[in-house]
Every structure is written in structure tokens, then in C-alpha cells.
Design an enzyme around this catalytic site. Sequence first.
Site, PDB file in Angstrom:
ATOM      1  N   GLY A 121       0.937  -1.002  -0.104  1.00 10.39           N
ATOM      2  CA  GLY A 121       0.030   0.056   0.026  1.00 10.39           C
ATOM      3  C   GLY A 121       0.919   1.236  -0.066  1.00 10.39           C
TER       4      GLY A 121
ATOM      5  N   SER B  17      -6.339  -0.747   0.383  1.00  3.64           N
ATOM      6  CA  SER B  17      -6.012   0.492   0.737  1.00  3.64           C
ATOM      7  C   SER B  17      -6.191   0.989   2.037  1.00  3.64           C
ATOM      8  CB  SER B  17      -6.667   1.526  -0.463  1.00  3.64           C
ATOM      9  OG  SER B  17      -6.718   2.811   0.038  1.00  3.64           O
TER      10      SER B  17
ATOM     11  N   ASN C 174      -3.461   2.108 -10.153  1.00  5.92           N
ATOM     12  CA  ASN C 174      -3.908   1.540  -9.052  1.00  5.92           C
ATOM     13  C   ASN C 174      -3.535   0.005  -9.318  1.00  5.92           C
ATOM     14  OD1 ASN C 174      -4.472   1.704  -6.120  1.00  5.92           O
ATOM     15  ND2 ASN C 174      -6.258   0.549  -6.769  1.00  5.92           N
ATOM     16  N   LYS C 175      -3.630  -0.780  -8.274  1.00  4.15           N
ATOM     17  CA  LYS C 175      -3.585  -2.308  -8.535  1.00  4.15           C
ATOM     18  C   LYS C 175      -4.118  -2.743  -9.807  1.00  4.15           C
ATOM     19  CE  LYS C 175      -1.526  -4.500  -6.403  1.00  4.15           C
ATOM     20  NZ  LYS C 175      -0.167  -4.882  -6.710  1.00  4.15           N
TER      21      LYS C 175
ATOM     22  N   ARG D  20       9.943   0.637  -4.692  1.00  5.77           N
ATOM     23  CA  ARG D  20       8.780   0.342  -5.298  1.00  5.77           C
ATOM     24  C   ARG D  20       8.680   1.671  -6.309  1.00  5.77           C
ATOM     25  NH1 ARG D  20       3.846  -2.242  -3.881  1.00  5.77           N
ATOM     26  NH2 ARG D  20       3.501  -3.490  -5.818  1.00  5.77           N
TER      27      ARG D  20
ATOM     28  N   ASP E  88      -2.156   4.504  -6.097  1.00  3.54           N
ATOM     29  CA  ASP E  88      -0.587   4.565  -6.195  1.00  3.54           C
ATOM     30  C   ASP E  88      -0.369   5.701  -6.583  1.00  3.54           C
ATOM     31  OD1 ASP E  88       0.502   2.069  -5.013  1.00  3.54           O
ATOM     32  OD2 ASP E  88      -1.262   1.424  -6.277  1.00  3.54           O
TER      33      ASP E  88
ATOM     34  N   LYS F 124       0.065  11.649  -3.658  1.00  2.38           N
ATOM     35  CA  LYS F 124       0.015  10.625  -4.627  1.00  2.38           C
ATOM     36  C   LYS F 124       0.387  11.108  -6.082  1.00  2.38           C
ATOM     37  CE  LYS F 124      -1.267   7.292  -1.491  1.00  2.38           C
ATOM     38  NZ  LYS F 124      -2.402   6.784  -1.614  1.00  2.38           N
TER      39      LYS F 124
ATOM     40  N   CYS G 207      -8.391  -4.697  -4.012  1.00  5.08           N
ATOM     41  CA  CYS G 207      -7.028  -4.636  -3.452  1.00  5.08           C
ATOM     42  C   CYS G 207      -7.101  -4.047  -1.821  1.00  5.08           C
ATOM     43  CB  CYS G 207      -6.197  -3.825  -4.297  1.00  5.08           C
ATOM     44  SG  CYS G 207      -4.405  -3.906  -3.741  1.00  5.08           S
TER      45      CYS G 207
HETATM   46  C1  RUB Z   1      -1.964  -1.584  -2.933  1.00  2.48           C
HETATM   47  C2  RUB Z   1      -2.802  -0.836  -4.003  1.00  2.48           C
HETATM   48  C3  RUB Z   1      -3.439   0.137  -2.968  1.00  2.48           C
HETATM   49  C4  RUB Z   1      -2.588   1.692  -3.367  1.00  2.48           C
HETATM   50  C5  RUB Z   1      -3.279   2.773  -2.081  1.00  2.48           C
HETATM   51  O1  RUB Z   1      -0.793  -2.075  -3.941  1.00  2.48           O
HETATM   52  O2  RUB Z   1      -2.841  -0.934  -5.075  1.00  2.48           O
HETATM   53  O3  RUB Z   1      -4.770   0.598  -3.483  1.00  2.48           O
HETATM   54  O4  RUB Z   1      -1.389   1.436  -2.781  1.00  2.48           O
HETATM   55  O5  RUB Z   1      -3.032   2.280  -0.928  1.00  2.48           O
HETATM   56  P1  RUB Z   1       0.101  -3.190  -3.461  1.00  2.48           P
HETATM   57  P2  RUB Z   1      -3.149   3.282   0.502  1.00  2.48           P
HETATM   58  O6  RUB Z   1      -0.404  -4.357  -2.411  1.00  2.48           O
HETATM   59  O7  RUB Z   1       0.843  -3.827  -4.275  1.00  2.48           O
HETATM   60  O8  RUB Z   1       1.117  -2.321  -2.640  1.00  2.48           O
HETATM   61  O9  RUB Z   1      -4.561   4.091   0.388  1.00  2.48           O
HETATM   62  O10 RUB Z   1      -3.015   2.511   1.515  1.00  2.48           O
HETATM   63  O11 RUB Z   1      -2.100   4.083   0.392  1.00  2.48           O
END
Ligand code: RUB
Length: 306
Positions: A20, A132, A209-210, A62, A199, A235, A130
Site C-alpha cells: 500500500g 488501501s 492503482n493495483k 517500489r 498509487d 500521490k 486490493c
Molecule cells: C496496493 C494498492 C492500493 C494503493 C493505495 O497495492 O494498489 O490501492 O497502494 O493504498 P500493493 P493506500 O499491495 O501492491 O502495494 O491507500 O494504503 O496508500
Amino acid sequence: MLSKGVEKICRDIKALRIQGARNVAQSAIKAMALQARESDAESVEELKSDLLVAADELARARPTEPMLQNSLRFLFVEMGKYKRKDVHELKEILAHEEKVLLNRFSANASKIADFGAQEIPKNATILTHCHSSTVTGAIKRAYDLGKNPSVICLETRPRFQGRITAEELGRHGIETTLFVDSAVASVMREATMVLVGADSVLSRGDLINKIGTLAVAQVAYDSDVPFLCCAELSKFDPLTIFGRVTEIEERDPKEVADPKKFKRVKVRNPAFDRTPAKYISAYITEKGVVSPHAIATIAMGEFSLE
Ligand code: RUB
């Protein structure tokens, strides 16, 4: 020299033990403070060089994470504002800026949870993909306000982060149902709205995003279900204004299938996809609910390109 603790954090980010965008950025900031604490540098120049090495390793752990890159950049900009006298003072500055950033992250997450909860109607069924932390924060806030949301979680192949979401929301007392990703078109008719995380947000308001988010958005669009994205303004990727094309991270194909069992088959594993702005009803940010076409202007007002 890179601290062992920072090396471990980089490994954990790459292996998705830390996942995330927010958690990745938070861990990176903690890693920078750790690097400063554990560095045996004897001069400010040596310490700065240790910190640059650490920042570079963390940013590359990442590559599709502007929140990580923007936060590291912010740290160096803030450090540059102080008149440094010695190594000890620089280490204290790092410790202070770590607190400032972590507090900002949690304050922004809380504001997005408030705005997100406002957008969630009473008794809504929210479809999410996913895991978040920003989205789960908003859904939990809506539940705590008595809005009685229920949630449809897609499993999110290949690493099943959707199960993390389902378990977290279930533990909070929220009625949660888990579906395989390919059920999205069938189950969309039960959804009041889609809420996903981000992301990366691009200059035209597109969302990275994912993998699978694009399919969710297209199905939502065809079904007249609003598709909203909870995204802190950090972001936003400022370099996309100048034409940078976001490269999609391709992860180890072993996450998808064991290559020993699929000898004559090529397996690919893109981690993210790009959802065009036209599918996105709105972004929920710490400044409020924003149209995809306005997000670049608002984000650029929030942080400098220094
Ligand atoms: C996680 C993902 C989340 C974003 C946002 O992908 O796609 O939707 O990162 O997360 P992975 P947040 O598991 O590959 O990291 O809102 O926690 O920033």
C-alpha cells in the site's frame, strides 16, 4: 553505508510484506530516520551521502509510488532549510522531520476518512479492490458514524491483498463479502459505489492503482455505479505534467504461476494499471472531493517541485 534496518525495510517493500502506497511511504520515512540514527558518519557530508544512498534504495524498492518519492524529496527540501552545524544536529533534524511527516500522513488520512464517510450514503454497498489503508479508513469512519455500510471485496490476484481488506473490515464489525476478481461484472449490480485507493495520480487525472482497477472502473461506468478514489494529494506525480510516462512495475511471474509447471508458457505479472479520468467520478482528498480534471492544479498548489 546502508543500515541493516534500512536494507530490511527495502526487502520488505519489494516482497510486499509492507504494501500500500501510504505504508510504503511511512516505512521509507522511518527508514531515513533510522539511517540517520545508525550512521557512524563523522562529517555532515558523509551523513548526507549515507542519506542519499538510503533514499535512492528506498525510492527504487517500489518505482510506481509518487507518495514515497514526494516524501523523500520533501525530507531533503526541509533538511536544506536548516543551517547545519554538525552531524548530531542533522540527526536531530531528521528525527524531527520524521515526526512532522508521519503526523501529516495520519492527519491527512483522517481528513480523507471524514470526506469519504460523507460521500458514503446510509446502508451503501461499497465495492473495493486490493487493500488501501485510505479506503478502509473511510469505510470504518462511515460505519462508526452509524451509516451501516456493507462491503464487497475482490480478492486481487495474484497476492490476494483483497483478503487483507476483507479481514480488516470484518474485524471492525462491517458486513463484508469476498469475491474472486472475475466476479466483478456479476456483482457490480449489487454495489452502490466503488471506492479504491491510489498509487499514483497523473496530470490528466488518470489513476494508477493495483492491476484490475481499470476493469472495475469500466464495469462501474457501464453499470452507472459511481467510481471514487481515495487519494492523498502526495500521490500526485508532478513529473507527469512534463510528460513523464509512468512505467508499470512488472513483478516476478512466480507470484502468478510456478514456472516449473508451465514450461512452455510465458507468464507476466504487471502490478498496476492505468484508469483514464473519464471513468473516475471524483477523487476524495484531504482538501475535499475533487474532480479528476482539477486534481493536478490542486495538488501542485500543495507541494513545490524543488
Ligand atoms: C496496493 C494498492 C492500493 C494503493 C493505495 O497495492 O494498489 O490501492 O497502494 O493504498 P500493493 P493506500 O499491495 O501492491 O502495494 O491507500 O494504503 O496508500
